[in-house]
Write a protein that holds these residues in place. Structure first.
Motif, PDB file in Angstrom:
ATOM      1  N   ILE A  94     -27.319 -17.226 -38.136  1.00 51.07           N
ATOM      2  CA  ILE A  94     -27.410 -16.629 -36.797  1.00 51.07           C
ATOM      3  C   ILE A  94     -26.046 -16.122 -36.342  1.00 51.07           C
ATOM      4  O   ILE A  94     -25.923 -15.005 -35.841  1.00 51.07           O
ATOM      5  CB  ILE A  94     -27.911 -17.642 -35.727  1.00 51.07           C
TER       6      ILE A  94
ATOM      7  N   GLU B 138     -31.524 -22.339 -34.135  1.00 45.46           N
ATOM      8  CA  GLU B 138     -30.574 -22.445 -33.030  1.00 45.46           C
ATOM      9  C   GLU B 138     -29.157 -22.394 -33.555  1.00 45.46           C
ATOM     10  O   GLU B 138     -28.894 -22.756 -34.698  1.00 45.46           O
ATOM     11  CB  GLU B 138     -30.777 -23.765 -32.275  1.00 45.46           C
ATOM     12  N   ILE B 139     -28.248 -21.978 -32.694  1.00 44.54           N
ATOM     13  CA  ILE B 139     -26.855 -21.797 -33.079  1.00 44.54           C
ATOM     14  C   ILE B 139     -26.095 -23.133 -33.088  1.00 44.54           C
ATOM     15  O   ILE B 139     -25.182 -23.348 -33.870  1.00 44.54           O
ATOM     16  CB  ILE B 139     -26.235 -20.738 -32.119  1.00 44.54           C
TER      17      ILE B 139
ATOM     18  N   ASP C 274     -29.261  -6.233 -33.029  1.00 43.85           N
ATOM     19  CA  ASP C 274     -30.343  -7.225 -33.091  1.00 43.85           C
ATOM     20  C   ASP C 274     -30.330  -8.006 -34.415  1.00 43.85           C
ATOM     21  O   ASP C 274     -31.367  -8.186 -35.054  1.00 43.85           O
ATOM     22  CB  ASP C 274     -31.708  -6.550 -32.862  1.00 43.85           C
ATOM     23  N   TYR C 275     -29.139  -8.435 -34.812  1.00 44.85           N
ATOM     24  CA  TYR C 275     -28.986  -9.316 -35.994  1.00 44.85           C
ATOM     25  C   TYR C 275     -29.251  -8.623 -37.323  1.00 44.85           C
ATOM     26  O   TYR C 275     -29.195  -9.257 -38.366  1.00 44.85           O
ATOM     27  CB  TYR C 275     -29.885 -10.562 -35.897  1.00 44.85           C
TER      28      TYR C 275
ATOM     29  N   THR D  21     -33.889 -14.620 -31.169  1.00 42.94           N
ATOM     30  CA  THR D  21     -32.749 -14.807 -32.076  1.00 42.94           C
ATOM     31  C   THR D  21     -33.177 -14.927 -33.545  1.00 42.94           C
ATOM     32  O   THR D  21     -32.377 -15.299 -34.390  1.00 42.94           O
ATOM     33  CB  THR D  21     -31.918 -16.043 -31.676  1.00 42.94           C
TER      34      THR D  21
ATOM     35  N   ALA E  68     -25.168 -12.241 -35.683  1.00 46.62           N
ATOM     36  CA  ALA E  68     -24.942 -11.801 -34.299  1.00 46.62           C
ATOM     37  C   ALA E  68     -23.769 -10.823 -34.224  1.00 46.62           C
ATOM     38  O   ALA E  68     -23.620 -10.105 -33.240  1.00 46.62           O
ATOM     39  CB  ALA E  68     -24.678 -13.009 -33.403  1.00 46.62           C
TER      40      ALA E  68
ATOM     41  N   LYS F  97     -38.652 -12.164 -37.044  1.00 43.13           N
ATOM     42  CA  LYS F  97     -38.470 -12.155 -35.593  1.00 43.13           C
ATOM     43  C   LYS F  97     -39.697 -12.768 -34.906  1.00 43.13           C
ATOM     44  O   LYS F  97     -40.608 -12.069 -34.481  1.00 43.13           O
ATOM     45  CB  LYS F  97     -38.170 -10.754 -35.058  1.00 43.13           C
TER      46      LYS F  97
END
Ligand code: HEC
Length: 375
Positions: free
Chosen positions: A307, A279-280, A362-363, A211, A311, A207
């Motif tokens: 990700i 990034e997604i 939180d993933y 994300t 999520a 982290k």
């Protein structure tokens, strides 16, 4: 010509700078990687940062202080730093009993890192959690499924792990004595027989920003040997690697290790960065894909996104600890397909189209292993 020269020298300075970060005060960088965060490096030098995390988390551990052994070098025998972190099994105890303090729990000699009671020749279920993330889980009682439900009932939309939280998921494969120099390995006793397991795959989630930073590594044998020995569990590298730290821009799948991290001549030189994810979607709107052929080997590799799938780690007010299915449909080979890119918001609605009160985890998927307080 002049212009070209300038470009080259800028990139030289940059790579020198990265190398000196890599080589700088090892003590500081080790500590930084293990419990700190580096948003700039994670976002702007993602592949270099992935290798930095890889070498620091795989540094030999000092069992007496649950941290890196300063007098040891990368590649020396023994447990690595992440192997002395708390395991999933030590965190989520029956009856949702509060797990031990970090110091008490961390020096158990790496117990539970390896295939336990599972008689297959490979196992993908070793999860470990660093001090920051563990302390957060412990202090917020997230090891209790009932507590997660109370948060959802109270209308908490998302929990928020502190920056610097890190988790690792590892995969192992049975190897022979002769393979030992080429692997990070461990010996496990089963029915009076000693079995050697070699590390075949490792996921790192860190982290460094909300994300999380995602990176995944595999042993080269996953694409040249185990895919032939165990084709079901090791389907090979369907999605090519992308490693800008080791490879030229024209061939990001060059299948090499980067210089400057001390990998050469150690067992770790046999591992490859398969890629990183920050990034997604990319800047053309295409979903980003990242997959580990062993850890997600039984799924459709081309529709795997760390990700996007992570999520979906949410908990509702009651019931299932995995309320939203992580796959949807199958590919032409019958393998389940995952969600890529931005998630469809309807995934979070009920049959009447109303939002379901989920608390986002939180993933951190392993929170699905939280236990009931009364069992
Ligand atoms: C299709 C869904 C899916 C995809 C894609 C996926 N994971 Fe996971 N991952 C999971 C689940 C489910 C777990 C929980 C394992 C457990 O129960 O402990 C998990 C666990 C983990 C863990 C341990 C900490 C945690 O969150 O539980 C890490 C680290 C991790 N995954 C990293 C990655 C990386 C890196 C990628 C991409 C290369 C990735 N994952 C892709 C589903 C997925």
């Amino acid at each position: 010509m002049k212009r070209l020269k300038k470009v080259i020298s800028v990139s030289c300075v940059l790579s020198l700078a990265m190398t000196s970060v890599a080589m700088a005060d090892k003590k500081d960088t080790l500590q930084q990687s293990i419990s700190g965060y580096n948003t700039n490096a994670a976002l702007n030098f993602s592949d270099q940062y992935a290798w930095q995390l890889f070498t620091d988390l795989n540094h030999p551990a000092d069992l007496s202080n649950c941290g890196p052994a300063r007098h040891k070098a990368l590649g020396d025998d023994g447990l690595t730093v992440w192997e002395v972190w708390q395991s999933r099994e030590e965190t989520f105890l029956d009856g949702a009993v509060r797990p031990p303090r970090w110091r008490e729990g961390c020096n158990d000699g790496g117990f539970y890192s390896y295939p336990e009671g599972n008689y297959s020749n490979f196992d993908d279920e070793a999860v470990r959690i660093n001090k920051k993330a563990y302390r957060f889980i412990r202090s917020k009682q997230l090891y209790s499924l009932d507590e997660q439900e109370r948060l959802a009932q109270d209308g908490v939309t998302d929990i928020d792990f502190p920056l610097g939280s890190k988790t690792v998921k590892a995969g192992w494969v049975k190897i022979e004595e002769a393979d030992k120099p080429f692997y990070h390995w461990v010996e496990v006793e089963r029915d009076d027989e000693v079995i050697i397991f070699g590390l075949s795959a490792i996921h790192i989630a860190s982290k460094d920003f909300p994300t999380w930073f995602w990176a995944t590594f595999e042993h080269v044998d996953n694409n040249t040997r185990w895919n032939l020995t165990y084709p079901e569990a090791f389907p090979g590298w369907v999605v090519p690697s992308k490693d800008s730290a080791a490879c030229p821009p024209s061939n990001l799948a060059c299948n090499q290790i980067p210089e400057g991290y001390g990998l050469e001549g150690t067992k770790w030189e046999n591992y490859r960065l398969r890629g990183t994810q920050t990034e997604i979607v990319d800047n053309r709107g295409n979903p980003t894909i990242l997959v580990n052929s062993h850890l997600e080997g039984v799924l459709d590799q081309e529709s795997m996104s760390c990700i996007s799938c992570h999520a979906l780690a949410v908990k509702g007010e009651s019931g299932d600890s995995m309320p939203i299915p992580i796959t949807e449909g199958t590919n032409e080979n019958g393998l389940p397909m995952g969600h890529i890119g931005a998630l469809n918001p309807t995934l979070f609605l009920d049959n009447n189209g109303s939002p379901i009160p989920y608390v986002g985890l939180d993933y951190v998927w392993t929170l699905r292993n939280a236990k009931r307080e009364n069992f």
